[in-house]
Design a protein around this motif. Structure first.
Motif: not given
Length: 299
Positions: A89, A92, A217, A220, A224, A227
Protein backbone atom coordinates in the motif's frame (compact mmCIF):
# COMPACT_ATOMS: atom_id res chain seq x y z
CA UNK A 1 18.83 8.69 -11.62
CA UNK A 2 19.57 5.25 -13.07
CA UNK A 3 22.98 5.08 -11.39
CA UNK A 4 21.35 6.03 -8.07
CA UNK A 5 18.75 3.31 -8.53
CA UNK A 6 21.43 0.73 -9.21
CA UNK A 7 23.27 1.81 -6.06
CA UNK A 8 20.09 1.47 -4.02
CA UNK A 9 19.45 -1.97 -5.53
CA UNK A 10 22.94 -3.10 -4.52
CA UNK A 11 22.57 -1.68 -1.00
CA UNK A 12 19.15 -3.32 -0.60
CA UNK A 13 20.59 -6.65 -1.74
CA UNK A 14 23.42 -6.40 0.77
CA UNK A 15 21.05 -5.40 3.58
CA UNK A 16 18.73 -8.32 2.81
CA UNK A 17 21.72 -10.65 2.63
CA UNK A 18 24.00 -9.18 5.25
CA UNK A 19 24.98 -12.26 7.25
CA UNK A 20 28.60 -12.58 6.17
CA UNK A 21 29.56 -15.24 8.74
CA UNK A 22 27.89 -18.02 6.76
CA UNK A 23 31.23 -19.39 5.40
CA UNK A 24 32.12 -20.23 9.02
CA UNK A 25 28.68 -21.41 10.20
CA UNK A 26 27.91 -23.23 6.93
CA UNK A 27 24.23 -22.76 7.63
CA UNK A 28 21.43 -20.21 7.21
CA UNK A 29 21.08 -17.25 9.54
CA UNK A 30 18.34 -17.71 12.15
CA UNK A 31 18.96 -14.70 14.38
CA UNK A 32 16.55 -11.97 15.53
CA UNK A 33 16.59 -10.07 12.21
CA UNK A 34 14.95 -13.04 10.49
CA UNK A 35 11.58 -11.69 11.60
CA UNK A 36 11.93 -8.80 9.13
CA UNK A 37 10.09 -9.02 5.82
CA UNK A 38 12.17 -8.53 2.69
CA UNK A 39 10.38 -6.16 0.29
CA UNK A 40 11.71 -8.12 -2.71
CA UNK A 41 11.96 -11.78 -3.67
CA UNK A 42 14.76 -12.97 -1.38
CA UNK A 43 15.02 -16.59 -0.27
CA UNK A 44 14.73 -17.30 3.47
CA UNK A 45 17.12 -20.24 3.08
CA UNK A 46 19.91 -18.21 1.51
CA UNK A 47 22.84 -18.63 3.96
CA UNK A 48 23.47 -14.87 3.87
CA UNK A 49 19.82 -13.81 4.15
CA UNK A 50 18.84 -11.77 7.22
CA UNK A 51 15.15 -11.44 6.26
CA UNK A 52 12.25 -13.67 5.27
CA UNK A 53 10.67 -13.83 1.83
CA UNK A 54 7.08 -12.53 1.65
CA UNK A 55 6.02 -15.21 -0.83
CA UNK A 56 7.56 -18.00 1.23
CA UNK A 57 5.94 -16.62 4.39
CA UNK A 58 2.47 -16.56 2.82
CA UNK A 59 2.84 -20.18 1.71
CA UNK A 60 4.05 -21.27 5.16
CA UNK A 61 1.03 -19.56 6.66
CA UNK A 62 -1.45 -21.22 4.31
CA UNK A 63 0.01 -24.73 4.18
CA UNK A 64 -0.67 -25.22 7.90
CA UNK A 65 -4.18 -23.78 8.03
CA UNK A 66 -6.08 -27.06 7.65
CA UNK A 67 -3.79 -28.84 10.11
CA UNK A 68 -4.36 -26.03 12.62
CA UNK A 69 -8.14 -26.24 12.26
CA UNK A 70 -8.13 -30.01 12.61
CA UNK A 71 -6.06 -29.80 15.80
CA UNK A 72 -8.09 -26.92 17.21
CA UNK A 73 -5.25 -24.39 16.97
CA UNK A 74 -6.81 -21.33 15.38
CA UNK A 75 -4.41 -18.59 14.46
CA UNK A 76 -3.86 -15.87 11.89
CA UNK A 77 -0.45 -14.35 11.26
CA UNK A 78 -1.38 -10.69 11.17
CA UNK A 79 2.33 -9.78 11.29
CA UNK A 80 3.12 -11.52 7.98
CA UNK A 81 0.01 -10.23 6.21
CA UNK A 82 0.43 -6.78 7.72
CA UNK A 83 4.08 -6.47 6.68
CA UNK A 84 3.38 -7.41 3.08
CA UNK A 85 0.23 -5.29 2.95
CA UNK A 86 2.06 -2.26 4.34
CA UNK A 87 4.79 -2.50 1.70
CA UNK A 88 2.21 -2.90 -1.07
CA UNK A 89 0.00 0.00 0.00
CA UNK A 90 2.93 2.36 0.52
CA UNK A 91 4.89 1.70 -2.66
CA UNK A 92 2.98 -0.61 -4.99
CA UNK A 93 5.50 -2.31 -7.24
CA UNK A 94 8.29 0.18 -6.51
CA UNK A 95 9.99 -2.56 -4.45
CA UNK A 96 10.43 -4.59 -7.62
CA UNK A 97 12.30 -1.79 -9.35
CA UNK A 98 14.43 -0.58 -6.46
CA UNK A 99 14.83 -3.30 -3.82
CA UNK A 100 14.51 -6.79 -5.32
CA UNK A 101 17.80 -8.76 -5.56
CA UNK A 102 16.58 -11.05 -8.34
CA UNK A 103 15.35 -8.06 -10.32
CA UNK A 104 18.85 -6.57 -10.10
CA UNK A 105 20.41 -9.81 -11.37
CA UNK A 106 18.09 -9.86 -14.39
CA UNK A 107 18.87 -6.23 -15.23
CA UNK A 108 22.63 -6.82 -15.08
CA UNK A 109 22.33 -9.86 -17.35
CA UNK A 110 20.26 -7.87 -19.83
CA UNK A 111 23.12 -5.39 -20.20
CA UNK A 112 25.35 -8.10 -21.67
CA UNK A 113 25.93 -7.34 -25.37
CA UNK A 114 24.77 -10.72 -26.65
CA UNK A 115 22.03 -11.48 -29.13
CA UNK A 116 19.04 -9.48 -30.24
CA UNK A 117 16.97 -7.86 -27.50
CA UNK A 118 13.34 -8.95 -27.57
CA UNK A 119 10.09 -8.31 -25.73
CA UNK A 120 8.03 -11.10 -24.15
CA UNK A 121 4.96 -12.53 -25.84
CA UNK A 122 2.16 -10.44 -24.33
CA UNK A 123 -0.12 -13.29 -23.10
CA UNK A 124 2.77 -14.70 -21.05
CA UNK A 125 2.44 -11.72 -18.69
CA UNK A 126 -0.71 -13.32 -17.25
CA UNK A 127 1.16 -16.43 -16.06
CA UNK A 128 2.30 -14.62 -12.91
CA UNK A 129 -1.31 -14.22 -11.78
CA UNK A 130 -1.80 -17.98 -12.12
CA UNK A 131 1.38 -18.49 -10.09
CA UNK A 132 0.07 -16.16 -7.39
CA UNK A 133 -3.44 -17.59 -7.20
CA UNK A 134 -2.62 -21.27 -7.68
CA UNK A 135 0.96 -21.89 -6.52
CA UNK A 136 1.03 -19.37 -3.65
CA UNK A 137 -2.57 -19.38 -2.36
CA UNK A 138 -4.66 -22.36 -3.50
CA UNK A 139 -2.23 -25.29 -3.78
CA UNK A 140 -0.63 -24.88 -0.31
CA UNK A 141 -4.08 -24.47 1.24
CA UNK A 142 -6.02 -27.18 -0.59
CA UNK A 143 -3.54 -29.88 -1.66
CA UNK A 144 -2.65 -31.41 1.68
CA UNK A 145 -1.35 -34.75 2.96
CA UNK A 146 -3.05 -37.12 5.39
CA UNK A 147 -2.17 -34.82 8.31
CA UNK A 148 -3.68 -31.75 6.64
CA UNK A 149 -0.31 -30.18 5.80
CA UNK A 150 0.31 -28.56 2.41
CA UNK A 151 3.50 -27.68 0.54
CA UNK A 152 5.16 -24.38 -0.38
CA UNK A 153 4.49 -25.03 -4.06
CA UNK A 154 6.12 -22.00 -5.59
CA UNK A 155 9.26 -22.23 -3.46
CA UNK A 156 9.53 -26.00 -3.86
CA UNK A 157 8.89 -26.36 -7.59
CA UNK A 158 9.56 -23.05 -9.36
CA UNK A 159 11.39 -20.21 -7.60
CA UNK A 160 14.67 -19.51 -9.49
CA UNK A 161 15.75 -16.99 -6.85
CA UNK A 162 15.65 -19.75 -4.24
CA UNK A 163 17.85 -22.01 -6.33
CA UNK A 164 20.37 -19.26 -7.05
CA UNK A 165 20.47 -17.77 -3.55
CA UNK A 166 19.96 -20.88 -1.41
CA UNK A 167 20.11 -24.17 -3.30
CA UNK A 168 23.49 -23.78 -4.98
CA UNK A 169 25.26 -22.01 -2.06
CA UNK A 170 24.09 -24.65 0.43
CA UNK A 171 25.43 -27.42 -1.80
CA UNK A 172 28.82 -25.70 -1.67
CA UNK A 173 28.67 -25.17 2.09
CA UNK A 174 27.35 -28.64 2.91
CA UNK A 175 28.69 -31.16 0.35
CA UNK A 176 26.79 -34.01 2.05
CA UNK A 177 23.58 -32.54 0.65
CA UNK A 178 24.65 -33.53 -2.85
CA UNK A 179 23.73 -37.14 -2.10
CA UNK A 180 20.09 -36.06 -1.69
CA UNK A 181 19.78 -34.39 -5.09
CA UNK A 182 16.88 -35.56 -7.20
CA UNK A 183 14.10 -34.48 -9.52
CA UNK A 184 13.03 -31.46 -7.45
CA UNK A 185 16.48 -29.89 -7.47
CA UNK A 186 17.11 -30.45 -11.17
CA UNK A 187 13.64 -29.14 -12.02
CA UNK A 188 14.36 -25.89 -10.15
CA UNK A 189 17.87 -25.74 -11.60
CA UNK A 190 16.31 -25.87 -15.06
CA UNK A 191 14.00 -22.94 -14.28
CA UNK A 192 16.85 -20.93 -12.81
CA UNK A 193 19.02 -21.41 -15.90
CA UNK A 194 16.02 -20.77 -18.15
CA UNK A 195 15.23 -17.38 -16.63
CA UNK A 196 18.85 -16.28 -16.30
CA UNK A 197 19.56 -17.07 -19.96
CA UNK A 198 16.28 -15.46 -21.02
CA UNK A 199 17.28 -12.30 -19.12
CA UNK A 200 20.15 -11.71 -21.55
CA UNK A 201 17.78 -11.16 -24.47
CA UNK A 202 14.68 -9.92 -22.62
CA UNK A 203 14.43 -7.32 -19.87
CA UNK A 204 13.22 -8.83 -16.58
CA UNK A 205 11.43 -11.88 -18.06
CA UNK A 206 10.77 -13.48 -14.67
CA UNK A 207 9.22 -10.24 -13.38
CA UNK A 208 7.04 -9.92 -16.46
CA UNK A 209 5.81 -13.48 -16.74
CA UNK A 210 6.16 -15.49 -13.53
CA UNK A 211 6.86 -13.56 -10.31
CA UNK A 212 3.87 -13.86 -7.92
CA UNK A 213 5.23 -11.11 -5.67
CA UNK A 214 5.25 -8.67 -8.59
CA UNK A 215 1.71 -9.75 -9.45
CA UNK A 216 0.60 -9.04 -5.87
CA UNK A 217 2.32 -5.67 -5.61
CA UNK A 218 0.99 -4.70 -9.05
CA UNK A 219 -2.59 -4.75 -7.76
CA UNK A 220 -1.71 -1.74 -5.59
CA UNK A 221 -0.01 0.43 -8.23
CA UNK A 222 -3.10 2.61 -8.74
CA UNK A 223 -3.75 3.01 -5.02
CA UNK A 224 -0.34 3.10 -3.35
CA UNK A 225 0.90 6.16 -1.46
CA UNK A 226 3.77 6.66 -3.90
CA UNK A 227 2.91 6.37 -7.60
CA UNK A 228 3.58 7.81 -11.02
CA UNK A 229 0.96 9.97 -12.70
CA UNK A 230 0.49 11.87 -15.96
CA UNK A 231 0.10 15.59 -16.63
CA UNK A 232 -2.00 15.19 -19.77
CA UNK A 233 -1.52 18.76 -20.97
CA UNK A 234 2.21 18.13 -21.34
CA UNK A 235 2.00 14.72 -23.03
CA UNK A 236 2.66 14.59 -26.80
CA UNK A 237 2.17 10.82 -27.18
CA UNK A 238 5.74 10.55 -28.54
CA UNK A 239 6.29 7.04 -27.17
CA UNK A 240 9.73 7.77 -25.70
CA UNK A 241 8.58 6.48 -22.32
CA UNK A 242 8.08 3.01 -23.80
CA UNK A 243 11.55 3.02 -25.37
CA UNK A 244 13.32 3.35 -22.02
CA UNK A 245 10.90 1.30 -19.90
CA UNK A 246 12.37 -2.08 -18.81
CA UNK A 247 8.83 -3.46 -18.59
CA UNK A 248 7.85 -2.30 -22.09
CA UNK A 249 5.09 0.12 -21.01
CA UNK A 250 3.97 3.27 -22.82
CA UNK A 251 3.07 5.20 -19.70
CA UNK A 252 0.46 7.60 -21.10
CA UNK A 253 -1.56 4.63 -22.35
CA UNK A 254 -1.23 2.57 -19.17
CA UNK A 255 -1.29 4.93 -16.18
CA UNK A 256 -1.11 2.90 -12.98
CA UNK A 257 -0.32 -0.28 -14.91
CA UNK A 258 0.27 -3.33 -12.74
CA UNK A 259 3.36 -3.97 -14.86
CA UNK A 260 5.07 -0.72 -13.81
CA UNK A 261 7.97 -1.23 -11.37
CA UNK A 262 8.36 2.55 -10.87
CA UNK A 263 12.02 2.61 -11.85
CA UNK A 264 11.28 6.19 -13.04
CA UNK A 265 13.31 5.88 -16.22
CA UNK A 266 10.28 7.18 -18.10
CA UNK A 267 10.23 10.24 -15.86
CA UNK A 268 13.95 11.06 -16.04
CA UNK A 269 15.13 9.63 -19.35
CA UNK A 270 12.09 9.11 -21.55
CA UNK A 271 9.76 12.09 -21.28
CA UNK A 272 11.22 15.34 -22.63
CA UNK A 273 8.20 17.42 -21.68
CA UNK A 274 7.75 16.78 -17.94
CA UNK A 275 4.46 14.96 -18.46
CA UNK A 276 5.22 12.18 -15.98
CA UNK A 277 5.53 13.00 -12.29
CA UNK A 278 5.93 11.18 -8.99
CA UNK A 279 3.25 11.74 -6.37
CA UNK A 280 2.93 11.04 -2.67
CA UNK A 281 -0.76 10.94 -1.83
CA UNK A 282 -2.18 13.90 -3.76
CA UNK A 283 1.05 15.89 -3.68
CA UNK A 284 3.32 15.95 -6.72
CA UNK A 285 7.02 15.59 -5.90
CA UNK A 286 8.39 16.27 -9.39
CA UNK A 287 5.79 18.23 -11.37
CA UNK A 288 7.47 21.64 -10.98
CA UNK A 289 9.90 21.27 -13.83
CA UNK A 290 10.66 23.53 -16.72
CA UNK A 291 12.00 22.37 -20.08
CA UNK A 292 15.39 23.64 -21.20
CA UNK A 293 15.76 22.60 -24.82
CA UNK A 294 15.17 18.89 -24.54
CA UNK A 295 16.31 18.61 -20.93
CA UNK A 296 14.13 18.58 -17.83
CA UNK A 297 15.36 20.74 -14.97
CA UNK A 298 13.99 20.26 -11.47
CA UNK A 299 13.22 23.57 -9.81
Amino acid sequence: MESIRKLIQVIATLLSNGYFLFPQTRNIYQGPMKVLCSPGLNCYSCPASTTYCPIGAIQQLLLGVRFSFETGSYFFSSYVVGSIGLIATLTGRLSCGWLCPFGLIQELLHKLPFGKKREVYQPLRYVKYFMLIAFVFLFPLLLTNDWGMGKPWFCKYVCPAGTLEAGLPMLLLQPDLRATLGYLFYNKLFWMIFFLVWSVSTSRPFCKTTCPLGAFYGFFNKFSLFKLDLIESRCTDCGNCAKVCPMGIQFNKAIGSSECIMCMRCLREGCEFGAIHLTCGNVSLTANRRIAGKKQVTL
